[in-house]
Design an enzyme around this catalytic site. Structure first.
Site, PDB file in Angstrom:
ATOM      1  N   LYS A  42       0.804  -1.122   0.074  1.00 40.39           N
ATOM      2  CA  LYS A  42      -0.111  -0.018   0.034  1.00 40.39           C
ATOM      3  C   LYS A  42       0.957   1.231   0.073  1.00 40.39           C
ATOM      4  CE  LYS A  42      -0.487  -0.449   4.922  1.00 40.39           C
ATOM      5  NZ  LYS A  42      -1.347  -0.755   6.196  1.00 40.39           N
ATOM      6  N   ARG A 137     -11.491  -0.704  15.179  1.00 37.30           N
ATOM      7  CA  ARG A 137     -11.453   0.255  13.854  1.00 37.30           C
ATOM      8  C   ARG A 137     -12.021  -0.511  12.803  1.00 37.30           C
ATOM      9  NH1 ARG A 137      -5.126   1.204  11.806  1.00 37.30           N
ATOM     10  NH2 ARG A 137      -5.656  -0.719  10.895  1.00 37.30           N
ATOM     11  N   TYR A 263      16.640  30.348   8.051  1.00 35.82           N
ATOM     12  CA  TYR A 263      15.568  30.830   8.898  1.00 35.82           C
ATOM     13  C   TYR A 263      15.660  30.931  10.546  1.00 35.82           C
ATOM     14  CZ  TYR A 263      13.017  30.769   4.647  1.00 35.82           C
ATOM     15  OH  TYR A 263      12.570  30.812   3.180  1.00 35.82           O
ATOM     16  N   MET A 311      11.957  24.582   3.174  1.00 35.33           N
ATOM     17  CA  MET A 311      11.062  23.826   2.258  1.00 35.33           C
ATOM     18  C   MET A 311      12.001  22.891   1.223  1.00 35.33           C
ATOM     19  SD  MET A 311       8.036  25.043  -0.433  1.00 35.33           S
ATOM     20  CE  MET A 311       7.096  25.488   1.137  1.00 35.33           C
TER      21      MET A 311
HETATM   22  C1  PLP Z   1      -0.487  -1.950   6.554  1.00 37.65           C
HETATM   23  C2  PLP Z   1      -1.083  -3.365   6.902  1.00 37.65           C
HETATM   24  C3  PLP Z   1      -0.296  -4.340   7.070  1.00 37.65           C
HETATM   25  C4  PLP Z   1       1.228  -4.365   7.318  1.00 37.65           C
HETATM   26  O1  PLP Z   1       1.690  -3.727   8.567  1.00 37.65           O
HETATM   27  P1  PLP Z   1       3.279  -3.421   8.727  1.00 37.65           P
HETATM   28  O2  PLP Z   1       3.140  -3.275  10.107  1.00 37.65           O
HETATM   29  O3  PLP Z   1       3.876  -2.525   7.673  1.00 37.65           O
HETATM   30  O4  PLP Z   1       3.837  -4.958   8.412  1.00 37.65           O
HETATM   31  C5  PLP Z   1      -1.069  -5.621   7.622  1.00 37.65           C
HETATM   32  N1  PLP Z   1      -2.200  -5.663   7.430  1.00 37.65           N
HETATM   33  C6  PLP Z   1      -3.215  -4.543   7.517  1.00 37.65           C
HETATM   34  C7  PLP Z   1      -4.585  -4.697   7.437  1.00 37.65           C
HETATM   35  C8  PLP Z   1      -2.489  -3.392   7.038  1.00 37.65           C
HETATM   36  O5  PLP Z   1      -3.546  -2.304   6.696  1.00 37.65           O
END
Ligand code: PLP
Length: 368
Positions: A42, A137, A263, A311
């Site tokens: 992701k 969640r 700055y 920046m």
């Molecule tokens: C992001 C995520 C993971 C991976 O987690 P890490 O801590 O990066 O290994 C696993 N399961 C779900 C549902 C996630 O959203």
């Protein structure tokens, strides 16, 4: 390269080491044993590029990500194995792509079940049913699990590929409740009749907790060579940094005692000093909150940050450092300066720094 070829010659790149990613996957494999590995990619593979992940993680059993756009990129890059949408669909129209790209979807809510019920029965879909075992969640809370399972069982076009939960405290040995053990126990208690596959472990669970039978695992951060837990270095887990954020020195200034830099004139030379101006700032994902003294890697050694990160630039103290000139490379994070070291100094985690890498920082496959 994952973005349109850039013409800019601004000297700042995120150099992505595919061999390190493959090495890290092998480390995950050593811990997972026979269990299937869903490599989590992701957020543009935590900033490393979906296309790079497809190449480096060829030995994974599946990819897990969030958006159909990223799934499309993975398929276009040649990924033929399963792809899991970690939050499932966000709207009914996403099912067209789920079908076209052959995606597996998480189902975590009654709203998503309603979308499944409205699907034409001709479109088969594989799901991971997500159960909430204490993170509060996403996922079906205990009271709704029987109803969710019954409604899904009534849908002939829907196949439950796995039951899934997510762990709240796998990054700590003696963390607050719910512990890893408590969440596993809660899951078993909710679905004692289930004989199919499970999916529970993130990186911290896989690397820090003992093996858990036949469940599939979902490591993310560790595949990129960063730590999943406070106080545990990635190196101690056998991981290699997969990204080097590298800029070059744009200018060098010799300051007399009493002269200030940047700055707010935060830093004042106490003695004759040489300052390097580096082409990386907070718009490149290097935190403005970084305190003075945080090292970067230049000329083969750790060199301290001085003054305020702006920046587009930051400044370092090159006094007494040989061989660093205009054009010399500077590693902001990578093999020599762990991203976790910077993260800790600014009160965050490597996850945030890597995944928030802005679009203006080009990813390039490292050649060395
Ligand atoms: C992001 C995520 C993971 C991976 O987690 P890490 O801590 O990066 O290994 C696993 N399961 C779900 C549902 C996630 O959203």
């Amino acid at each position: 390269m994952t973005r349109a070829l850039s013409q800019t010659s601004r000297p700042l790149q995120a150099l992505v080491d595919l061999a390190a990613m493959t090495h890290n996957l092998a480390q995950a494999r050593a811990r997972a044993g026979e269990r299937p590995i869903w490599a989590v990619v992701k957020a543009n593979a935590y900033g490393h590029g979906i296309e790079n992940a497809v190449r480096a993680f060829a030995a994974a059993d599946g990819l897990a990500l969030l958006e159909t756009d990223e799934a499309q990129r993975a398929r276009a890059a040649g990924w033929r194995k399963p792809i899991l949408l970690l939050e499932g669909v966000f709207a009914s129209r996403d099912f067209a792509l789920v079908n076209e790209l052959d995606l597996t979807v998480v189902v975590h809510s009654m709203e998503q079940i309603e979308m499944l019920e409205r699907l034409p029965a001709a479109a088969p879909v594989a799901i991971f049913l997500k159960i909430d075992t204490g993170m509060n969640r996403l996922g079906f809370p205990a009271a709704l699990v029987p109803a969710a399972r019954a409604r899904i069982a009534a849908l002939p076009h829907v196949r439950v590929a796995a039951l899934m939960t997510h762990l709240a405290n796998a990054d700590r040995e003696h963390g607050p409740a719910p512990t890893v053990q408590e969440q596993h126990a809660a899951l078993q208690a909710l679905v004692p009749d289930w004989r199919g596959a499970w999916s529970v472990s993130n990186s911290a669970a896989l690397f820090l907790h003992p093996s858990r039978g036949a469940e599939s695992v979902r490591p993310g951060i560790t595949l990129y060579g960063a730590s999943p837990a406070p106080g545990v270095s990635a190196a101690s887990l056998g991981l290699q940094a997969a990204m080097r954020l590298q800029a070059r020195v744009l200018a060098v200034r010799d300051l007399a005692p009493g002269q200030c830099v940047g700055y707010g004139s935060l830093w004042t030379a106490a003695r004759p000093s040489r300052i390097g101006v580096v082409a990386c700032g907070y718009a490149d994902g290097y935190p403005r909150a970084t305190p003075e003294g945080m090292p970067v890697w230049a000329g083969g050694r750790r060199v301290p940050l001085v003054g305020r990160v702006s920046m587009d630039m930051l400044t370092i103290d090159l006094s007494g450092v040989e061989g660093v000139e205009v054009g010399s490379p500077v590693e902001l994070w990578g093999r020599n300066i762990a991203v976790d070291e910077l993260a800790e100094r600014v009160g965050t985690v490597g996850y945030e720094l890597l995944s928030a890498l802005p679009a203006r920082v080009r990813e390039e496959v490292a050649c060395d």
